[in-house]
Design a protein around this motif. Structure first.
Motif, PDB file in Angstrom:
ATOM      1  N   ALA A 189       0.813  -1.209   0.000  1.00 43.02           N
ATOM      2  CA  ALA A 189       0.000   0.000   0.000  1.00 43.02           C
ATOM      3  C   ALA A 189       0.844   1.255   0.000  1.00 43.02           C
ATOM      4  O   ALA A 189       0.309   2.365  -0.045  1.00 43.02           O
ATOM      5  CB  ALA A 189      -0.939  -0.002   1.213  1.00 43.02           C
ATOM      6  N   ASP A 190       2.168   1.104   0.089  1.00 43.50           N
ATOM      7  CA  ASP A 190       3.051   2.274   0.115  1.00 43.50           C
ATOM      8  C   ASP A 190       3.373   2.719  -1.303  1.00 43.50           C
ATOM      9  O   ASP A 190       3.571   1.902  -2.209  1.00 43.50           O
ATOM     10  CB  ASP A 190       4.342   1.938   0.856  1.00 43.50           C
ATOM     11  CG  ASP A 190       4.085   1.590   2.329  1.00 43.50           C
ATOM     12  OD1 ASP A 190       3.108   2.131   2.857  1.00 43.50           O
ATOM     13  OD2 ASP A 190       4.845   0.776   2.873  1.00 43.50           O
ATOM     14  N   VAL A 191       3.457   4.033  -1.445  1.00 41.88           N
ATOM     15  CA  VAL A 191       3.793   4.630  -2.752  1.00 41.88           C
ATOM     16  C   VAL A 191       4.972   5.564  -2.558  1.00 41.88           C
ATOM     17  O   VAL A 191       4.920   6.489  -1.743  1.00 41.88           O
ATOM     18  CB  VAL A 191       2.600   5.404  -3.350  1.00 41.88           C
ATOM     19  CG1 VAL A 191       2.988   6.026  -4.686  1.00 41.88           C
ATOM     20  CG2 VAL A 191       1.383   4.508  -3.504  1.00 41.88           C
ATOM     21  N   LEU A 192       6.045   5.278  -3.295  1.00 36.93           N
ATOM     22  CA  LEU A 192       7.227   6.127  -3.281  1.00 36.93           C
ATOM     23  C   LEU A 192       7.307   6.870  -4.623  1.00 36.93           C
ATOM     24  O   LEU A 192       6.991   6.312  -5.677  1.00 36.93           O
ATOM     25  CB  LEU A 192       8.485   5.280  -3.074  1.00 36.93           C
ATOM     26  CG  LEU A 192       8.519   4.386  -1.838  1.00 36.93           C
ATOM     27  CD1 LEU A 192       9.775   3.535  -1.847  1.00 36.93           C
ATOM     28  CD2 LEU A 192       8.435   5.225  -0.566  1.00 36.93           C
ATOM     29  N   GLN A 193       7.739   8.095  -4.567  1.00 37.06           N
ATOM     30  CA  GLN A 193       7.813   8.883  -5.796  1.00 37.06           C
ATOM     31  C   GLN A 193       9.109   9.659  -5.835  1.00 37.06           C
ATOM     32  O   GLN A 193       9.530  10.253  -4.832  1.00 37.06           O
ATOM     33  CB  GLN A 193       6.630   9.856  -5.906  1.00 37.06           C
ATOM     34  CG  GLN A 193       6.607  10.648  -7.196  1.00 37.06           C
ATOM     35  CD  GLN A 193       5.302  11.386  -7.395  1.00 37.06           C
ATOM     36  OE1 GLN A 193       4.329  11.125  -6.678  1.00 37.06           O
ATOM     37  NE2 GLN A 193       5.274  12.309  -8.335  1.00 37.06           N
ATOM     38  N   ALA A 194       9.754   9.645  -7.007  1.00 40.48           N
ATOM     39  CA  ALA A 194      11.013  10.371  -7.151  1.00 40.48           C
ATOM     40  C   ALA A 194      10.750  11.874  -7.169  1.00 40.48           C
ATOM     41  O   ALA A 194       9.823  12.355  -7.825  1.00 40.48           O
ATOM     42  CB  ALA A 194      11.705   9.948  -8.437  1.00 40.48           C
ATOM     43  N   ASP A 195      11.569  12.616  -6.407  1.00 40.58           N
ATOM     44  CA  ASP A 195      11.431  14.063  -6.353  1.00 40.58           C
ATOM     45  C   ASP A 195      12.163  14.728  -7.524  1.00 40.58           C
ATOM     46  O   ASP A 195      13.106  14.179  -8.082  1.00 40.58           O
ATOM     47  CB  ASP A 195      12.004  14.599  -5.039  1.00 40.58           C
ATOM     48  CG  ASP A 195      11.142  14.210  -3.834  1.00 40.58           C
ATOM     49  OD1 ASP A 195       9.970  13.885  -4.064  1.00 40.58           O
ATOM     50  OD2 ASP A 195      11.677  14.225  -2.708  1.00 40.58           O
ATOM     51  N   ARG A 196      11.708  15.965  -7.855  1.00 40.24           N
ATOM     52  CA  ARG A 196      12.416  16.796  -8.824  1.00 40.24           C
ATOM     53  C   ARG A 196      13.248  17.794  -8.035  1.00 40.24           C
ATOM     54  O   ARG A 196      12.712  18.494  -7.186  1.00 40.24           O
ATOM     55  CB  ARG A 196      11.425  17.531  -9.748  1.00 40.24           C
ATOM     56  CG  ARG A 196      10.776  16.595 -10.737  1.00 40.24           C
ATOM     57  CD  ARG A 196       9.588  17.276 -11.414  1.00 40.24           C
ATOM     58  NE  ARG A 196       9.131  16.481 -12.540  1.00 40.24           N
ATOM     59  CZ  ARG A 196       8.445  15.365 -12.431  1.00 40.24           C
ATOM     60  NH1 ARG A 196       8.143  14.893 -11.241  1.00 40.24           N
ATOM     61  NH2 ARG A 196       8.051  14.695 -13.510  1.00 40.24           N
ATOM     62  N   PRO A 197      14.524  17.900  -8.274  1.00 45.55           N
ATOM     63  CA  PRO A 197      15.374  18.782  -7.476  1.00 45.55           C
ATOM     64  C   PRO A 197      14.851  20.217  -7.472  1.00 45.55           C
ATOM     65  O   PRO A 197      14.614  20.812  -8.525  1.00 45.55           O
ATOM     66  CB  PRO A 197      16.732  18.690  -8.179  1.00 45.55           C
ATOM     67  CG  PRO A 197      16.714  17.372  -8.872  1.00 45.55           C
ATOM     68  CD  PRO A 197      15.296  17.155  -9.276  1.00 45.55           C
ATOM     69  N   GLY A 198      14.637  20.723  -6.252  1.00 47.58           N
ATOM     70  CA  GLY A 198      14.170  22.099  -6.105  1.00 47.58           C
ATOM     71  C   GLY A 198      12.696  22.277  -6.328  1.00 47.58           C
ATOM     72  O   GLY A 198      12.164  23.360  -6.134  1.00 47.58           O
ATOM     73  N   ARG A 199      12.003  21.237  -6.774  1.00 45.72           N
ATOM     74  CA  ARG A 199      10.574  21.410  -7.072  1.00 45.72           C
ATOM     75  C   ARG A 199       9.714  20.418  -6.313  1.00 45.72           C
ATOM     76  O   ARG A 199       8.509  20.622  -6.183  1.00 45.72           O
ATOM     77  CB  ARG A 199      10.340  21.272  -8.576  1.00 45.72           C
ATOM     78  CG  ARG A 199      10.933  22.430  -9.374  1.00 45.72           C
ATOM     79  CD  ARG A 199      10.725  22.237 -10.854  1.00 45.72           C
ATOM     80  NE  ARG A 199      11.555  21.134 -11.347  1.00 45.72           N
ATOM     81  CZ  ARG A 199      11.509  20.712 -12.592  1.00 45.72           C
ATOM     82  NH1 ARG A 199      10.674  21.260 -13.451  1.00 45.72           N
ATOM     83  NH2 ARG A 199      12.300  19.726 -12.982  1.00 45.72           N
ATOM     84  N   GLY A 200      10.255  19.330  -5.872  1.00 49.64           N
ATOM     85  CA  GLY A 200       9.477  18.356  -5.120  1.00 49.64           C
ATOM     86  C   GLY A 200       8.531  17.587  -6.000  1.00 49.64           C
ATOM     87  O   GLY A 200       8.499  17.700  -7.208  1.00 49.64           O
TER      88      GLY A 200
END
Length: 484
Positions: free
Chosen positions: A105-116
């Motif tokens: 049920a966990d969702v991980l998402q890659a961040d965009r540098p400086g923008r989240g």
């Protein structure tokens, strides 16, 4: 009963506008086809690049699984969530790309540098329907619509059945579609400018193409019944120039026909005026005396006969302008000359002598040549007395293509003065007192010679007679001459 004039079914639009319109239509169709083709190609290319990016990202993740180690332990990864966490922390997704890690049920998402995460085109983690589609074991890739536009996605599973995770790679293609639409709009603006340029060029080109047609129209409008000298200017060697030349040739024929008709009328009026005046004057003074009436009727009959001959001669001269005036066929010159000599015997009581006779075949109109020589013989009779000598003959001169047939009639009359030689074959020429009344006979002789491509000639010494003749082209290899 009246008939209605024919109804024109043609277009009322000027030809210049029609030509320009067709050019503009063809250019519009071509540019539209180019724009549609380019748009389709760009959209297809965007889809191919999206698929390639999906495959590349999946390959990179697979390589990371095969070769990567946990940075905290320097050992192989022991759980899917740790693999996904480390991998996503190292990724920097593009503006149109979203990377998700799913572990239960966990969702991980890659961040965009400086923008989240919020800078992503769409928050996939908040869309339960899409998350359910991502975890469907029956599909590992697909295309779906989102509020942010079409999206292509792919999934790479990691771990065993008891501890399973997935990397979801999502690429949004709406931005690429927008870029394609911007390119298409730019092409449309450039094409619009091109159409305006095409309109101007087409208008100018149509004007230049139709300029000879307008000149032809102006010439046709300026042509009057008594002015056929105007011609269409001819420039170049294209179809329009050929049409102008054809039109000018038609005007030449019309001018020639009109000139022939006018000369015929003028000649007839000129020559018939005298006999008509004579006839009218005698009829107005006609009395009751039978002898006087008989004399007047004989005079009128003679004038009418002369008028009839004038009209006949004029008709011959009129026909001489037609292409079918001469009907050339192979003729044996010996037989032709003997036949002419026999006919001359009946013209008058003269001493007819036949000199040289050309022997061989020649392609001429025997009847017209006979008519011309008999006319020359009749002319000689008019200027000689009973018993005088009149000679005639024929011979070939030259060889091959330059061979010519000469036929002549010589008399012992008063001859022709040198200043009259150039004019004696003209219509209604009346010579000096030594040789008056040439009339139409010699003009007919020249017309027959001209129709054969030859010429009529006269050689004379005043007081010693004259020789009139025909010089006709007779190409052949036979040049035998016999004396009679």
């Amino acid at each position: 009963m009246t008939t209605d004039p024919p109804v024109s079914r043609g277009s009322s639009v000027p030809a210049r506008w029609r030509i320009t319109g067709w050019i503009l239509l063809a250019t519009t169709i071509a540019l539209t086809a180019v724009i549609v083709t380019v748009r389709s190609a760009l959209l297809a290319d965007g889809e191919r690049r999206a698929n390639a990016e999906l495959v590349q990202e999946a390959a990179e993740f697979s390589a990371f699984l095969a070769e990567g180690v946990d940075p905290t332990t320097a050992q192989a990864f022991t759980s899917p969530d740790r693999v996904l966490e480390v991998y996503l922390n190292r990724q920097h997704p593009d503006d149109d790309e979203v990377l998700l890690g799913l572990v239960g049920a966990d969702v991980l998402q890659a961040d965009r540098p400086g923008r989240g995460v919020a800078a992503a085109p769409y928050d996939l983690a908040a869309d339960a329907g899409l998350l359910a589609a991502f975890t469907d074991p029956a599909h590992t890739f697909g295309t779906t619509g989102t509020p942010a536009g079409p999206m292509r996605w792919g999934r790479v599973d990691v771990g065993a059945a008891t501890a399973r995770g997935s990397l979801v790679i999502a690429i949004f293609t709406e931005q690429r579609r927008d870029e394609t639409d911007q390119v298409v709009r730019l092409m449309a603006l450039v094409s619009l400018g091109g159409l305006l340029l095409t309109l101007a060029i087409g208008w100018i080109a149509a004007g230049r193409i139709l300029a000879p047609v307008r000149a032809l129209h102006e010439v046709a409008a300026d042509i009057g019944e008594r002015d056929l000298t105007v011609r269409v200017p001819v420039h170049g060697r294209d179809d329009i120039a050929a049409m102008a030349e054809t039109f000018n040739a038609m005007l030449d024929r019309l001018e020639e026909a009109y000139g022939l008709q006018r000369r015929f009328v003028d000649d007839a009026a000129h020559e018939l005026r005298t006999p008509i005046t004579v006839i009218r004057g005698h009829l107005e003074l006609l009395g009751d005396d039978p002898a006087e009436r008989a004399h007047t009727l004989r005079l009128v009959d003679d004038e009418l006969a002369r008028m009839s001959r004038i009209v006949s001669d004029l008709l011959v001269l009129a026909r001489a302008e037609r292409p079918d005036f001469v009907n050339a066929r192979p003729v044996e010159t010996t037989d032709l000359m003997l036949d002419i000599e026999a006919k001359c015997q009946a013209l008058a009581d003269r001493s007819w002598l036949l000199g040289d006779i050309a022997e061989g075949a020649v392609t001429i109109d025997g009847q017209r040549v006979t008519q011309a020589v008999l006319q020359l013989a009749a002319n000689a009779v008019q200027h000689t007395a009973d018993g005088d000598e009149i000679r005639m003959g024929s011979r070939f001169e030259g060889v091959g293509d330059r061979r010519r047939l000469l036929l002549w009639v010589s008399d012992t009359g008063p001859g022709v003065r040198p200043e009259e030689v150039e004019e004696i074959f003209e219509r209604f020429h009346h010579g000096s007192a030594t040789r008056a009344g040439a009339g139409l006979g010699l003009a007919i002789v020249r017309a027959i010679a001209d129709a054969h491509g030859g010429r009529a000639f006269v050689r004379s010494t005043p007081g010693e007679g004259a020789t009139f003749g025909l010089d006709l082209p007779a190409p052949d290899d036979t040049t035998e001459v016999i004396n009679a």
